[in-house]
Every structure is written in structure tokens, then in C-alpha cells.
Motif scaffolding. Structure first.
Motif, PDB file in Angstrom:
ATOM      1  N   CYS A 261     -11.367  -0.752  -1.961  1.00  0.00           N
ATOM      2  CA  CYS A 261     -11.175  -2.076  -2.564  1.00  0.00           C
ATOM      3  C   CYS A 261     -11.717  -2.153  -3.992  1.00  0.00           C
ATOM      4  CB  CYS A 261     -11.862  -3.140  -1.712  1.00  0.00           C
ATOM      5  SG  CYS A 261     -11.222  -3.283  -0.033  1.00  0.00           S
ATOM      6  N   ASP A 262     -12.547  -1.190  -4.365  1.00  0.00           N
ATOM      7  CA  ASP A 262     -13.136  -1.204  -5.708  1.00  0.00           C
ATOM      8  C   ASP A 262     -12.210  -0.598  -6.757  1.00  0.00           C
ATOM      9  OD1 ASP A 262     -15.439  -2.355  -4.711  1.00  0.00           O
ATOM     10  OD2 ASP A 262     -16.453  -0.437  -4.406  1.00  0.00           O
TER      11      ASP A 262
ATOM     12  N   LEU B 239      -5.543   1.137   5.683  1.00  0.00           N
ATOM     13  CA  LEU B 239      -4.629   0.555   4.710  1.00  0.00           C
ATOM     14  C   LEU B 239      -3.297   0.139   5.316  1.00  0.00           C
ATOM     15  CD1 LEU B 239      -5.065   2.991   1.687  1.00  0.00           C
ATOM     16  CD2 LEU B 239      -5.723   0.597   1.752  1.00  0.00           C
TER      17      LEU B 239
ATOM     18  N   ASP C 250      -8.011   0.307  -8.244  1.00  0.00           N
ATOM     19  CA  ASP C 250      -6.587  -0.015  -8.245  1.00  0.00           C
ATOM     20  C   ASP C 250      -5.751   1.150  -7.753  1.00  0.00           C
ATOM     21  OD1 ASP C 250      -6.891  -2.637  -9.576  1.00  0.00           O
ATOM     22  OD2 ASP C 250      -7.478  -1.429 -11.323  1.00  0.00           O
TER      23      ASP C 250
ATOM     24  N   SER D 279     -15.594   2.480  -1.553  1.00  0.00           N
ATOM     25  CA  SER D 279     -14.677   1.487  -1.007  1.00  0.00           C
ATOM     26  C   SER D 279     -13.363   1.509  -1.784  1.00  0.00           C
ATOM     27  CB  SER D 279     -15.300   0.093  -1.081  1.00  0.00           C
ATOM     28  OG  SER D 279     -14.363  -0.898  -0.701  1.00  0.00           O
TER      29      SER D 279
ATOM     30  N   PHE E 256      -1.001  -1.197  -4.412  1.00  0.00           N
ATOM     31  CA  PHE E 256      -2.167  -0.331  -4.395  1.00  0.00           C
ATOM     32  C   PHE E 256      -1.659   1.076  -4.124  1.00  0.00           C
ATOM     33  CE2 PHE E 256      -5.253   2.131  -1.982  1.00  0.00           C
ATOM     34  CZ  PHE E 256      -6.316   2.143  -2.869  1.00  0.00           C
TER      35      PHE E 256
ATOM     36  N   ASN F  76       0.844  -1.192   0.000  1.00  0.00           N
ATOM     37  CA  ASN F  76       0.000   0.000   0.000  1.00  0.00           C
ATOM     38  C   ASN F  76       0.881   1.244   0.000  1.00  0.00           C
ATOM     39  OD1 ASN F  76      -2.449  -1.518   0.184  1.00  0.00           O
ATOM     40  ND2 ASN F  76      -2.043  -1.820   2.360  1.00  0.00           N
TER      41      ASN F  76
END
Length: 299
Positions: A131-132, A159, A134, A129, A76, A55
């Protein structure tokens, strides 16, 4: 004779126009430089400096090729960028490669007269979110953006940022006209960069996971190599005072600029005082050997 109110209005329009022009100029020139660095694999070397981190908070995404390399190396990324034109280039590049991008455009330009301006920023929505996506691209400025810092701090708990990447930090020629810069103290690009790096250290102390990496990479010349490298390390120790960061590792990589970079890109020139700086307009000098130098800092 112009009406004073009309004259003031025209002055403000001129300030906005100059800001847009200089941002566009820098974005176009950095596009040439960064694409060349990407094609030669230099950004992959930079990604290696981050180890196994997942991250990443990227300070300055430029034209997106550094961000693209981070994504290709399975990171990410939340990227922060002051330059709207750079953000546009980055979004276009990443979406063309199939990545799912979330972008926040937040600024309001407030011309102040006398060639100075202030940037104000809106809130950053949390109604999605991470997570949705990149990558998340945020228009903002670590030097004067409390809303951005609060958002990053909130998400750092979720994160656990394990790396902050500060690679080849540069900016447009109108940046110093921002009112956040005290021109009596910060008189050149070197002082401005130190001011930014000091701010990054202080914020990284809060945002970065305890075992995370703070990585600065910049360009220098290798004449004399050891002295230049020592000076860069000494600056890091000085700027990190008051934080827990210590130099964990350092590395260099010789690099080369193409003719297109020399002629049209953002290139390094030699100052009269013997140092180095990026300058968009000065005549580029030929150096015997150019280096990227990397400093990895850990708590």
C-alpha cells in the motif's frame, strides 16, 4: 598459450559482457519504440482492453511506458522484467513522473561456457507494505524462478490480481543463450514466445482472480487480415490447453511506425516463411497495414 583456468575465466567474463551489451541494446531500441507508442496513445488503447481492473501483473515492463500508462489509468502494478537495463529505464521514468516505486534487483549471472549462462535469483522481501507504493518492479523470469512465483502467489491472495498484461513481448538477442532454453526444441523466436506464453497460461491459472483478465497484445500485419487474426486466436486456444481460459474478446488497432522507430527502434520484419517476428538487425520491410491485435482471455 593461455592457462586453461585463465582462458575459462576470460570466457565467462565474455559471456557476461555479451549479456550486458545485448540487454542494453534492446533497452535503448525499445525506449524509442515504446515512447513513440505512448505519445500516440497506443498504450491507452491497450489499457482499455483490461476493463475496470485495478491490480495488474505486468509481464515485461520494457522501458516503462506501458507501466506508466497503466498507472495513469489508475492501476496498481507489479511488473516482472528479466532485463536489468529495462528495469533501470522504467524506474527512472516512473520516478520522474512522481510515482512511488519499489524495486527488487535479484539476479546472479552464472556463465557456463559455450556461450551459455544461467540466472539465479534471490528471495523477495515481504517486509514492506504494498500500500506504500504505486508500483513494484521485480527483476525475475517466469520461466525459471520459483521464488518469484511463490511471492506472486502469496500476494495474489492479498491483491486478487484481476488482470495480467502481456503486451508486445520481446527480448534481447542473447536471451536464447540462457540454459533454460533447450535449443534442440526451441530453435527460433516464435517457438520461444510460445514457450513463454504457455508458461504464462499455467501460472495465470493460479495467480489470477476467478473473474480476472489475461490479455495478450502483439503486432501483426493485415495481409490477409482475417487469416492472420484467426491464426493468432488458434494459437491462443492451443497454448491455453489444460487451463480454464477461453477467448472472451478480441480486437485490433491499426498502428504506424515513425522513421526513428524504423531506423533505430525494435520493429517488426517479415520472415521468409511468411510469418512475423521482431528482429533488431534485419532490414525492415514496408507493409500495407500494421495492426496491434489483442486477445482477452477469461476463465
Amino acid at each position: 598459450m593461455l592457462n586453461p583456468l585463465l582462458n575459462k575465466s576470460l570466457e565467462k567474463q565474455n559471456i557476461k559482457a555479451k549479456l550486458v551489451k545485448e540487454r542494453s541494446k534492446y533497452a535503448s531500441q525499445w525506449q524509442i519504440t515504446s515512447q513513440y507508442y505512448y505519445e500516440l496513445g497506443y498504450y491507452d488503447w491497450m489499457c482499455q482492453q483490461l476493463g475496470n481492473s485495478k491490480n495488474v501483473l505486468e509481464i515485461g515492463c520494457g522501458s516503462g511506458f506501458s507501466t506508466l500508462s497503466l498507472l495513469e489509468n489508475n492501476k496498481f502494478v507489479i511488473a516482472v522484467e528479466e532485463n536489468l537495463e529495462c528495469l533501470k529505464n522504467t524506474e527512472s521514468l516512473l520516478t520522474s513522473k512522481g510515482y512511488n516505486v519499489k524495486k527488487f534487483l535479484r539476479e546472479m549471472i552464472e556463465p557456463l561456457g559455450n556461450e551459455r549462462y544461467r540466472l539465479k535469483y534471490d528471495d523477495i522481501s515481504s517486509s514492506f507494505s504494498l500500500c506504500d507504493y504505486d508500483v513494484v518492479l521485480i527483476q525475475g523470469d517466469l520461466l525459471n524462478d520459483e521464488k518469484l512465483f511463490n511471492y506472486l502467489q502469496k500476494n495474489s491472495e492479498q491483491l486478487k490480481f484481476d488482470a495480467i498484461a502481456c503486451w508486445l513481448l520481446g527480448t534481447h538477442n542473447y536471451r536464447g543463450n540462457n540454459i533454460i532454453f533447450n535449443l534442440d526444441i526451441i530453435r527460433d523466436s516464435t517457438e520461444a514466445r510460445k514457450y513463454l506464453q504457455r508458461k504464462i497460461y499455467l501460472q495465470a491459472q493460479v495467480l489470477l482472480d476467478d473473474k480476472g483478465i489475461l490479455n495478450f497484445i502483439d503486432r501483426t500485419i493485415a495481409q490477409p487480415e482475417l487469416e492472420e487474426f484467426f491464426n493468432s486466436m488458434h494459437s491462443a486456444k492451443e497454448l491455453s490447453q489444460g487451463t480454464d481460459f477461453k477467448i472472451y474478446n478480441s480486437d485490433t488497432l491499426e498502428y504506424f511506425d515513425s522513421e526513428s522507430v524504423q531506423d533505430q527502434g525494435v520493429r517488426m520484419v517479415k520472415r521468409s516463411d511468411g510469418g512475423n517476428k521482431e528482429n533488431l538487425n534485419s532490414e525492415c520491410l514496408d507493409f500495407d497495414k500494421k495492426l496491434f491485435y489483442s486477445m482477452v482471455m477469461k476463465k
